[in-house]
Design a protein around this motif. Sequence first.
Motif, short mmCIF file in Angstrom:
data_model
loop_
_atom_site.label_atom_id
_atom_site.label_comp_id
_atom_site.label_asym_id
_atom_site.label_seq_id
_atom_site.Cartn_x
_atom_site.Cartn_y
_atom_site.Cartn_z
N GLU A 53 -2.30 25.25 1.27
CA GLU A 53 -3.67 24.67 1.74
C GLU A 53 -4.16 23.60 1.02
O GLU A 53 -5.18 22.95 1.58
CB GLU A 53 -4.61 25.98 2.02
N ASN A 54 -3.69 23.14 -0.28
CA ASN A 54 -4.12 22.46 -1.02
C ASN A 54 -3.93 20.92 -0.62
O ASN A 54 -2.95 20.53 -0.11
CB ASN A 54 -3.54 22.52 -2.55
N VAL A 55 -4.73 20.21 -0.79
CA VAL A 55 -4.71 18.65 -0.64
C VAL A 55 -5.19 17.95 -1.71
O VAL A 55 -6.03 18.07 -2.24
CB VAL A 55 -5.61 18.23 0.73
N LEU A 56 -3.77 17.07 -2.08
CA LEU A 56 -4.06 16.44 -3.34
C LEU A 56 -3.30 14.95 -3.12
O LEU A 56 -2.10 14.99 -3.08
CB LEU A 56 -3.62 17.00 -4.40
N ASP A 57 -4.15 13.88 -2.53
CA ASP A 57 -3.19 12.52 -2.11
C ASP A 57 -3.71 11.39 -3.08
O ASP A 57 -4.84 11.49 -3.39
CB ASP A 57 -3.49 12.26 -0.63
N LEU A 58 -2.67 10.62 -3.39
CA LEU A 58 -3.19 9.59 -4.16
C LEU A 58 -2.61 8.19 -3.61
O LEU A 58 -1.53 8.08 -3.00
CB LEU A 58 -2.27 9.55 -5.63
N GLU A 59 -3.64 7.39 -3.00
CA GLU A 59 -3.40 6.17 -2.41
C GLU A 59 -3.62 4.95 -3.60
O GLU A 59 -4.58 4.84 -4.39
CB GLU A 59 -4.54 5.87 -1.38
N MET A 60 -2.86 3.95 -3.32
CA MET A 60 -2.82 2.58 -4.11
C MET A 60 -2.56 1.47 -3.30
O MET A 60 -1.76 1.44 -2.41
CB MET A 60 -1.94 2.60 -5.38
N GLY A 61 -3.41 0.29 -3.59
CA GLY A 61 -2.97 -0.72 -2.80
C GLY A 61 -3.25 -2.20 -3.22
O GLY A 61 -3.98 -2.15 -4.34
N ARG A 102 0.94 -1.07 0.11
CA ARG A 102 0.06 -0.07 -0.13
C ARG A 102 0.97 1.20 0.11
O ARG A 102 1.94 1.30 0.56
CB ARG A 102 -0.80 0.03 1.29
N THR A 103 0.55 2.33 -0.96
CA THR A 103 1.45 3.62 -0.84
C THR A 103 0.35 4.75 -0.86
O THR A 103 -0.47 4.63 -1.59
CB THR A 103 2.28 3.39 -1.93
N LYS A 104 0.85 5.88 -0.27
CA LYS A 104 0.12 7.00 -0.35
C LYS A 104 0.91 8.14 -0.79
O LYS A 104 1.94 8.29 -0.05
CB LYS A 104 -0.51 7.36 0.83
N TRP A 105 0.77 8.75 -1.92
CA TRP A 105 1.56 9.90 -2.43
C TRP A 105 0.81 11.26 -2.06
O TRP A 105 -0.32 11.44 -2.08
CB TRP A 105 1.71 9.77 -4.00
N ASP A 106 1.74 12.33 -1.53
CA ASP A 106 1.23 13.70 -1.40
C ASP A 106 1.64 14.32 -2.52
O ASP A 106 2.81 14.96 -2.93
CB ASP A 106 2.12 14.28 -0.46
N LEU A 107 0.66 14.31 -3.56
CA LEU A 107 0.81 14.93 -4.83
C LEU A 107 0.95 16.49 -4.94
O LEU A 107 1.41 17.20 -5.36
CB LEU A 107 -0.16 14.53 -5.65
#
Length: 249
Positions: free
Chosen positions: A111-119, A97-102
């Motif tokens: 202030e922006n939130v943009l996360d990508l999660e893959m598992g 499982r991985t989570k990227w702080d794009l």
Amino acid sequence: MVESIDSLVARIEDSKARIQESQNSLSGLRVDAKAYYFNPLEIDERGFRFSFGIASLRGGSLFPETDALTFDVKDGIWEDANGNTREGFSGNVRVIRTKWDLANQFDLPEENVLDLEMGIGVVTLEENIGNDGLSLVGTANLAEVAITEGTRSAEIDTDETIRVGTSLGVGRGARMHWDDADNDGFREVGLGTDVPFLSLDVKTEDPLRTVMGITNGGLSDALLPEGNLTESVANGFGLSIKDENASNA
């Protein structure tokens, strides 16, 4: 003499900016990494905890949050990585499982939130409640992917995030959210669900604005006053949804 003082002040401010930039760059290199770890069963008055794995990586904006062949189970009372307290049961198995702080990778505004999660090979069992929310989840996914988009800042009182994902697996899940991640006094309240092929979570500091945006096709912001609309309506009844004791209120 005045010009010399102004020049000195300018150099000091420039030096401070360079130091801050260096600190921000180094923060991306600070990571909490564990390899071939084994945490034996712990039993005390708070419950029991047990975990092991091949690799776990946390922290550092330059690296993705990663778990590889990990197993974690907790029952009782515990604190998560963000300092929130939960009570109940939590069990997770992750082949990868991985989570990227794009947002950070793309150098978006703070202030922006943009996360990508893959598992791949992810099993989740949750039955717990805490100061940040409630989770009732039982899912087993061969593969999953999700993206989270929105804002999170103590300078914004209308923060909103939406997480949308899809998966190949079985199970159901339900979540309630009431955390104040940015400590600005406005809780990010919301709901989440997991059903076959879909995972969805919505959090907002301004529920009334969010509901009106959904029901009006997202066009209501142009017609509504600035600021937290829910707080304004509550104030009209002599109430408030803001915690004035929050550290960033």
